[in-house]
Scaffold this active site. Sequence first.
Site, PDB file in Angstrom:
ATOM      1  N   HIS A   1      -3.627  -5.531   2.345  1.00 18.64           N
ATOM      2  CA  HIS A   1      -3.165  -5.877   3.766  1.00 18.64           C
ATOM      3  C   HIS A   1      -3.926  -7.206   4.101  1.00 18.64           C
ATOM      4  O   HIS A   1      -4.437  -7.898   3.209  1.00 18.64           O
ATOM      5  CB  HIS A   1      -3.937  -4.714   4.543  1.00 18.64           C
ATOM      6  CG  HIS A   1      -3.348  -3.348   4.279  1.00 18.64           C
ATOM      7  ND1 HIS A   1      -2.093  -2.841   4.892  1.00 18.64           N
ATOM      8  CD2 HIS A   1      -4.156  -2.368   3.645  1.00 18.64           C
ATOM      9  CE1 HIS A   1      -2.049  -1.450   4.546  1.00 18.64           C
ATOM     10  NE2 HIS A   1      -3.112  -1.371   3.912  1.00 18.64           N
TER      11      HIS A   1
ATOM     12  N   CYS B   1       0.758  -1.187   0.013  1.00 17.35           N
ATOM     13  CA  CYS B   1       0.160   0.006   0.078  1.00 17.35           C
ATOM     14  C   CYS B   1       0.712   1.421  -0.147  1.00 17.35           C
ATOM     15  O   CYS B   1       1.364   1.702  -1.055  1.00 17.35           O
ATOM     16  CB  CYS B   1      -1.146  -0.061   1.176  1.00 17.35           C
ATOM     17  SG  CYS B   1      -2.255   0.990   0.984  1.00 17.35           S
TER      18      CYS B   1
HETATM   19  N1  GLN Z   1      -2.193   6.706   2.787  1.00 21.85           N
HETATM   20  C1  GLN Z   1      -2.014   5.803   1.407  1.00 21.85           C
HETATM   21  C2  GLN Z   1      -3.711   5.697   0.825  1.00 21.85           C
HETATM   22  O1  GLN Z   1      -4.762   6.516   1.544  1.00 21.85           O
HETATM   23  C3  GLN Z   1      -1.865   4.717   1.736  1.00 21.85           C
HETATM   24  C4  GLN Z   1      -2.783   3.967   2.836  1.00 21.85           C
HETATM   25  C5  GLN Z   1      -2.245   2.740   3.347  1.00 21.85           C
HETATM   26  O2  GLN Z   1      -1.074   2.321   3.416  1.00 21.85           O
HETATM   27  N2  GLN Z   1      -3.068   1.654   3.823  1.00 21.85           N
HETATM   28  O3  GLN Z   1      -4.005   5.667  -0.246  1.00 21.85           O
END
Ligand code: GLN
Length: 249
Positions: A196, A95
């Site tokens: 995740h 992510c």
């Molecule tokens: N901040 C980034 C987004 O909102 C990544 C989020 C994350 O790592 N779950 O896309």
Amino acid sequence: MKEIKILYLYPDILELYGDYGNIQVLKYRIESRGYSVIIDTYSIGDDSPDFNSYDIIFAGGGADNEQNILASDLIKYKDNIKNAVENGVFFLLICGAYQLFGKYYKDVDGNIIPGLEIFDYYTEANPDRKNRCIGNIVIEVNLNNFKTNVIGFENHGGQTYNISSPFGKVLFGNGNKFKDSEEGYFENNVIATYLHGPLLSKNPELVDYIIKYCLDRKYNEDISLVSLNDEFENMCRKQLLNRFLNNIT
Ligand code: GLN
């Protein structure tokens, strides 16, 4: 004894949704085969790591604020990391980390966070912070001509564009963008994904793909991994795949 060395980047900053669990699963499945594993960590202020001396480099997810905090530190290693990618070191990026290896990440407030520019994709967050890609996700992945469904959970506002080589085909959930048919980015030694979960806990075949890749590369062999008892993992997968793909609860 054969060993695998892992470098865990920014464990204190990029740690959303228990992505640390990926390290635990790798450790378990490596040691269960009688191999040893060394896990080092790196975060802001630590001595510069020698990326090429590792077999796996892992970095997890992070909210926009955390990505802003570490971006200027990460970019110091742009050339070293690019060199490690080109040398075949395995990168598992989840992510927020996935986003930062591209050209840039435009956060929800419109700030441009420069990426490492190692890959050509770029990400722009949906300006409506209440409208994010959140939920369970299933993608079909092709690992060395072995097709399998990979199960995870996504939570990102970022919408990723210009993907030349996706990690998988979306069967359930969003993917790189809202209602996208593709998810993540994939090369032989790079898995960058929004999944995740932690990702590896629900996908034992993915863990073994990474472990085999690393051992084959390091010891110049075609290693056959001893099978592990994945009865519990497979029961869980069957249940989840029925729920998400066949609407059977
Ligand atoms: N901040 C980034 C987004 O909102 C990544 C989020 C994350 O790592 N779950 O896309």
